[in-house]
Scaffold this active site. Structure first.
Site, mmCIF file in Angstrom:
data_model
loop_
_atom_site.group_PDB
_atom_site.id
_atom_site.type_symbol
_atom_site.label_atom_id
_atom_site.label_comp_id
_atom_site.label_asym_id
_atom_site.label_seq_id
_atom_site.Cartn_x
_atom_site.Cartn_y
_atom_site.Cartn_z
ATOM 1 N N ASP A 1 -8.368 -9.860 -8.554
ATOM 2 C CA ASP A 1 -7.449 -9.978 -9.597
ATOM 3 C C ASP A 1 -7.567 -9.035 -10.608
ATOM 4 O O ASP A 1 -8.680 -9.067 -11.434
ATOM 5 C CB ASP A 1 -7.792 -11.441 -10.159
ATOM 6 C CG ASP A 1 -6.683 -12.198 -11.076
ATOM 7 O OD1 ASP A 1 -6.022 -11.160 -11.680
ATOM 8 O OD2 ASP A 1 -6.688 -13.284 -11.277
ATOM 9 N N ASP B 1 -5.984 -5.590 -5.193
ATOM 10 C CA ASP B 1 -4.614 -6.384 -5.125
ATOM 11 C C ASP B 1 -5.343 -7.715 -4.610
ATOM 12 O O ASP B 1 -6.416 -7.912 -4.247
ATOM 13 C CB ASP B 1 -3.743 -6.155 -3.926
ATOM 14 C CG ASP B 1 -2.177 -6.594 -3.992
ATOM 15 O OD1 ASP B 1 -1.344 -6.029 -4.726
ATOM 16 O OD2 ASP B 1 -2.208 -7.907 -4.100
ATOM 17 N N LYS C 1 4.931 -0.624 -13.976
ATOM 18 C CA LYS C 1 6.300 -0.882 -13.864
ATOM 19 C C LYS C 1 6.260 -1.833 -15.124
ATOM 20 O O LYS C 1 5.545 -2.424 -15.636
ATOM 21 C CB LYS C 1 6.190 -1.739 -12.749
ATOM 22 C CG LYS C 1 7.636 -2.342 -12.387
ATOM 23 C CD LYS C 1 8.035 -3.306 -11.359
ATOM 24 C CE LYS C 1 7.134 -3.694 -10.186
ATOM 25 N NZ LYS C 1 7.638 -3.108 -9.020
ATOM 26 N N GLY D 1 0.857 -1.161 -0.187
ATOM 27 C CA GLY D 1 -0.077 0.159 0.036
ATOM 28 C C GLY D 1 0.711 1.187 0.044
ATOM 29 O O GLY D 1 0.244 2.648 0.111
ATOM 30 N N ASP E 1 1.939 -1.081 -10.232
ATOM 31 C CA ASP E 1 3.432 -1.334 -9.834
ATOM 32 C C ASP E 1 3.354 -2.793 -9.552
ATOM 33 O O ASP E 1 4.023 -3.377 -8.766
ATOM 34 C CB ASP E 1 3.692 -0.740 -8.362
ATOM 35 C CG ASP E 1 5.221 -1.082 -7.946
ATOM 36 O OD1 ASP E 1 6.171 -1.193 -8.702
ATOM 37 O OD2 ASP E 1 5.449 -1.063 -6.505
ATOM 38 N N TRP F 1 2.140 2.999 -2.375
ATOM 39 C CA TRP F 1 1.659 3.890 -3.551
ATOM 40 C C TRP F 1 0.234 4.372 -3.278
ATOM 41 O O TRP F 1 -0.059 5.534 -3.605
ATOM 42 C CB TRP F 1 1.476 3.122 -5.032
ATOM 43 C CG TRP F 1 2.840 2.959 -5.517
ATOM 44 C CD1 TRP F 1 3.997 3.024 -5.128
ATOM 45 C CD2 TRP F 1 3.151 2.817 -7.008
ATOM 46 N NE1 TRP F 1 5.061 2.778 -6.211
ATOM 47 C CE2 TRP F 1 4.391 2.940 -7.159
ATOM 48 C CE3 TRP F 1 2.365 2.982 -8.461
ATOM 49 C CZ2 TRP F 1 5.081 2.861 -8.694
ATOM 50 C CZ3 TRP F 1 2.787 2.773 -9.483
ATOM 51 C CH2 TRP F 1 4.465 2.731 -9.573
HETATM 52 N N1 SAM Z 1 2.720 -0.779 -5.078
HETATM 53 C C1 SAM Z 1 2.824 -1.604 -4.066
HETATM 54 C C2 SAM Z 1 3.406 -0.773 -2.807
HETATM 55 O O1 SAM Z 1 3.654 0.399 -3.064
HETATM 56 O O2 SAM Z 1 3.114 -1.046 -1.568
HETATM 57 C C3 SAM Z 1 3.799 -2.664 -4.142
HETATM 58 C C4 SAM Z 1 3.216 -3.602 -5.003
HETATM 59 S S1 SAM Z 1 4.118 -5.102 -5.080
HETATM 60 C C5 SAM Z 1 5.445 -4.873 -5.923
HETATM 61 C C6 SAM Z 1 3.377 -6.154 -6.265
HETATM 62 C C7 SAM Z 1 1.942 -6.617 -5.890
HETATM 63 O O3 SAM Z 1 1.194 -7.229 -7.131
HETATM 64 C C8 SAM Z 1 1.588 -7.825 -4.931
HETATM 65 O O4 SAM Z 1 1.039 -7.457 -3.752
HETATM 66 C C9 SAM Z 1 0.942 -8.828 -5.660
HETATM 67 O O5 SAM Z 1 -0.307 -9.488 -4.648
HETATM 68 C C10 SAM Z 1 0.179 -7.804 -6.763
HETATM 69 N N2 SAM Z 1 -0.439 -8.673 -7.907
HETATM 70 C C11 SAM Z 1 0.324 -9.520 -8.721
HETATM 71 N N3 SAM Z 1 -0.560 -10.096 -9.676
HETATM 72 C C12 SAM Z 1 -1.751 -9.762 -9.493
HETATM 73 C C13 SAM Z 1 -3.115 -9.708 -9.979
HETATM 74 N N4 SAM Z 1 -3.173 -10.506 -11.131
HETATM 75 N N5 SAM Z 1 -4.027 -9.009 -9.516
HETATM 76 C C14 SAM Z 1 -3.822 -8.126 -8.451
HETATM 77 N N6 SAM Z 1 -2.731 -7.941 -7.928
HETATM 78 C C15 SAM Z 1 -1.681 -8.697 -8.208
#
Ligand code: SAM
Length: 308
Positions: A94, A78, A159, A53, A119, A55
């Protein structure tokens, strides 16, 4: 190793804790905004792949006024749950699902977002080619859901891994955004191929119809490709070439191809070196293949593999 050693090695990790950010990635979004002013005039924003969280925290601190309970709407999506953030509506879902897009739009009461940020990162496998491929697929999923939830002229920030096939992603993004810029924030490590695409002025092709059906993921995929129209369907010219009086590859011909030409058998130019059927041929030729035993139901042999 002392408790402060990571604080020494990673200044952004240390600053994130000092300033109350949940992750050091907060600085990436702040630095993107410093250069591109992406928050200007934004009232509706979506944070895709938001957990834990940081961002969403940036969006909350920059766009949501807790005192005045401003009319800014921030939706964070997420797969994983995350702790509450002031002014942020959380959606555990998702981003590859159409139902997630519908839910986001319903939070905006049928309207679309001014800004979508993502991200997202899949769990890394350590195999670079696979990680790059999955990251690219996640970016495309983010772009796909964005076409359902972003208003024309809106912005999309995501990203991206600058791997060897990155130019394909740029051209896919350019179909929807006339301005696509790659940005590497100071807080993103130089050793990482991570960067961010800043896509401005969302302008999909006029006849584009957003569609989240995915033939690779969805077993009930029900889009009839032949009924897609305009930019939703790419038709590639089909050209039959060659001399129509030449041999027809589907026809059976007599061994003598022309009168008086005769026929001589020729060996294939190069036989396979070690074909997988070699052992089976040997076993069959020498009557060594196992036989079905009469005692078993359905004539199935207990040992279905070849005899040694
Ligand atoms: N931007 C976040 C922050 O600042 O705290 C960090 C994000 S973290 C690097 C990547 C996130 O992508 C993970 O929490 C993961 O659960 C989520 N994610 C990956 N595939 C996903 C999907 N298909 N749907 C939703 N979230 C997804």
């Amino acid at each position: 190793m002392g408790r402060s050693s990571k604080d020494k090695r990673d200044v952004y990790y240390r600053l994130a804790k000092e300033e109350g950010w949940r992750a050091r990635s907060a600085f990436k979004l702040l630095q993107i905004n410093n250069d591109f002013d992406i928050f200007k005039g934004v009232k509706k924003v979506v944070d895709l792949c938001a957990a834990p969280g940081s961002w969403s925290q940036v969006l909350s601190r920059k766009l949501y006024d807790q005192e005045k309970k401003s009319d800014t709407k921030i939706v964070a999506v997420d797969l994983q749950a995350m702790a509450p953030i002031p002014g942020v509506i959380q959606l555990q879902g998702d981003i590859t699902k159409k139902s997630t897009a519908d839910e986001i739009v319903s939070y905006f009461e049928g309207e679309h977002a001014d800004l979508v940020v993502c991200d997202g990162a899949p769990d890394v496998t350590g195999l670079h080619d696979i990680d790059e491929y999955i990251q690219a697929q996640l970016l495309l999923a983010a772009l796909n859901i964005t076409t359902h939830i972003l208003k024309p002229s809106g912005s999309f920030v995501a990203k991206i891994f600058r791997g060897k096939d990155v130019t394909l992603l740029y051209s896919q993004l350019k179909i929807f955004f006339p301005m696509v810029t790659i940005f590497k924030p100071r807080s993103s490590r130089n050793s990482s191929i991570e960067a961010f695409v800043v896509c401005e002025n969302y302008s999909p092709p006029t006849d584009y119809v957003p569609n989240m059906s995915n033939p690779l993921l969805d077993h009930h995929y029900n889009v009839d490709f032949n009924n897609l129209e305009g930019s939703n369907r790419i038709c590639v010219p089909f050209m039959a070439c060659g001399d129509l009086s030449g041999f027809d590859s589907d026809k059976t011909y007599p061994l003598e191809l022309g009168t008086g030409q005769g026929y001589t058998y020729c060996q294939p130019t190069q036989s396979p070196i070690n074909p997988p059927y070699k052992e089976a041929c040997y076993l069959k030729r020498n009557d060594l293949l196992s036989k079905p035993s009469n005692t078993q139901k359905g004539g199935q042999s207990e040992d279905s593999t070849c005899k040694e």
